[in-house]
Design a protein around this motif. Structure first.
Motif, short mmCIF file in Angstrom:
data_model
loop_
_atom_site.label_atom_id
_atom_site.label_comp_id
_atom_site.label_asym_id
_atom_site.label_seq_id
_atom_site.Cartn_x
_atom_site.Cartn_y
_atom_site.Cartn_z
N GLU A 11 67.99 -19.78 58.65
CA GLU A 11 67.52 -21.06 57.84
C GLU A 11 66.63 -20.57 56.74
O GLU A 11 65.81 -21.51 56.29
CB GLU A 11 66.86 -22.34 58.43
N TYR A 12 66.39 -19.20 56.46
CA TYR A 12 65.70 -18.48 56.02
C TYR A 12 63.93 -18.92 56.08
O TYR A 12 63.20 -18.96 54.89
CB TYR A 12 65.80 -19.17 54.24
N ILE A 13 63.85 -18.81 57.45
CA ILE A 13 62.37 -18.90 57.81
C ILE A 13 62.02 -17.39 58.16
O ILE A 13 62.51 -16.70 58.83
CB ILE A 13 62.00 -19.94 58.80
N LYS A 14 60.57 -16.97 57.27
CA LYS A 14 60.22 -15.56 57.80
C LYS A 14 59.29 -15.72 58.74
O LYS A 14 58.41 -15.96 58.34
CB LYS A 14 59.89 -14.92 56.28
N VAL A 15 59.61 -15.24 59.91
CA VAL A 15 58.87 -15.36 61.07
C VAL A 15 58.17 -14.09 61.41
O VAL A 15 58.72 -12.79 60.94
CB VAL A 15 59.41 -15.90 62.41
N ILE A 16 56.90 -14.05 61.96
CA ILE A 16 56.19 -13.04 62.37
C ILE A 16 56.19 -12.77 63.71
O ILE A 16 56.03 -13.75 64.60
CB ILE A 16 54.67 -13.04 61.77
N ILE A 17 56.61 -11.61 64.35
CA ILE A 17 56.61 -11.26 65.67
C ILE A 17 55.93 -9.95 65.97
O ILE A 17 56.06 -8.89 65.48
CB ILE A 17 58.35 -10.87 66.18
N LYS A 18 55.15 -10.36 67.34
CA LYS A 18 54.47 -9.19 67.65
C LYS A 18 55.35 -8.44 68.82
O LYS A 18 55.87 -9.30 69.46
CB LYS A 18 53.29 -9.47 68.35
N ASP A 19 55.57 -7.24 68.67
CA ASP A 19 56.35 -6.40 69.66
C ASP A 19 57.53 -5.89 68.94
O ASP A 19 57.95 -6.49 67.93
CB ASP A 19 57.04 -7.37 70.82
N LYS A 20 58.07 -4.77 69.34
CA LYS A 20 59.20 -4.40 68.58
C LYS A 20 60.59 -5.48 68.71
O LYS A 20 60.69 -5.85 69.83
CB LYS A 20 59.97 -2.99 69.35
N ILE A 21 61.42 -5.47 67.61
CA ILE A 21 62.22 -6.55 67.71
C ILE A 21 63.71 -5.71 67.61
O ILE A 21 63.93 -4.68 67.35
CB ILE A 21 62.17 -7.47 66.40
#
Ligand code: SF4
Length: 274
Positions: free
Chosen positions: A243-253
């Motif tokens: 949906e074109y939300i740019k999320v931030i994630i801690k940890d390798k994805i």
């Protein structure tokens, strides 16, 4: 190219008529991209694909859907008139289609739409957005809007504002009118003064912020399908949802599409879902 000749646009003069990449070449190019996570189909006037080769955008999407490509597919902007029921039905059946539509509006005043030589009125546009919503209730739907088109008076702007306020869309790309020599609008005399244009821009920007926030909140604590975008330092990664939300994630994805859960709508922090 484009042959719509909206009164403010220089594109048809610079690029000429639309020319479609042959279907075989499109499919071949796509098959060379199987290592990608996402492919965006784009063009000056994407929805006109095929008109010069006795085909249609519908034919294109049907052919692509049959290939079951391993990457997900996003569409760049599509004109409201080109989003037909058949196109929506085809897209709905595609597992790899990103539920994201960008549909240029340009004004919420019918008088200004006419001056711009757009080929619809706001009732048509509203009905089209409602139709897209019916097929894709949680899709991200964005529009383009221009403020300060020559002759846009306060009443036109108020109409645009209230139309956009009620329209079930999630974001707006807002542009201030800039004249292009050689276009019909270039010769219009009654220009809107710069301060008024900036005030109108600011008002729509605030409305956009409200809509965007409301949209993001719909996804709080829900799983969204993301692909890696880029590493942003100190162990954080950015990922892009369908949906074109740019999320931030801690940890390798993961390297391919994965499920993430949005946990903070202000920071856009998400975690990898189990
Ligand atoms: S605004 Fe878009 S549809 Fe209108 S003439 Fe320009 S490229 Fe074509």
């Amino acid at each position: 190219g484009c042959d719509s000749f909206c009164s403010y646009c220089i594109v048809p003069f610079l690029r000429g008529k639309p020319v479609s990449m042959p279907l075989k070449m499109v499919l071949k190019n796509l098959s060379n991209l199987i290592d990608e996570n996402e492919v965006v189909l784009t063009g000056i006037h994407l929805g006109k694909w095929g008109k010069d080769i006795d085909m249609s955008f519908e034919d294109l999407m049907l052919a692509i859907s049959k290939e079951n490509f391993p990457f997900r597919i996003r569409l760049s902007s599509l004109e409201a008139k080109e989003i037909t029921k058949n196109v929506l039905e085809i897209l709905k059946e595609m597992d790899n289609f990103c539920h994201h539509f960008h549909i240029p509006l340009q004004s919420g005043s019918d008088r200004i739409l006419k001056l711009m030589k757009r080929n619809y009125d706001k009732t048509f546009f509203k009905n089209k957005i409602d139709e897209v919503r019916k097929f894709f209730p949680n899709a991200c739907i964005g529009i383009d809007v221009i403020v300060g088109f020559p002759g846009e008076d306060e009443q036109d702007f108020l109409e645009t504002y209230s139309f956009l306020q009620d329209l079930p869309i999630d974001y707006m790309h807002i542009f201030t009118y800039s004249p292009r020599e050689g276009t019909e609008a270039y010769n219009h005399k009654n220009l809107v003064d710069k301060d008024t244009v900036l005030i109108r821009y600011q008002k729509l920007k605030e409305l956009n912020d409200v809509k965007r926030k409301f949209f993001i909140e719909r996804f709080l604590n829900r799983d969204i399908l993301c692909i890696p975008d880029k590493k942003i330092g100190s162990g954080y990664y950015r990922a892009l949802s369908r949906e074109y939300i740019k999320v931030i994630i801690k940890d390798k994805i993961p390297e391919r599409e994965f499920r993430a859960k949005l946990i903070n709508t202000d920071t856009l922090e998400a975690v990898i879902a189990n």
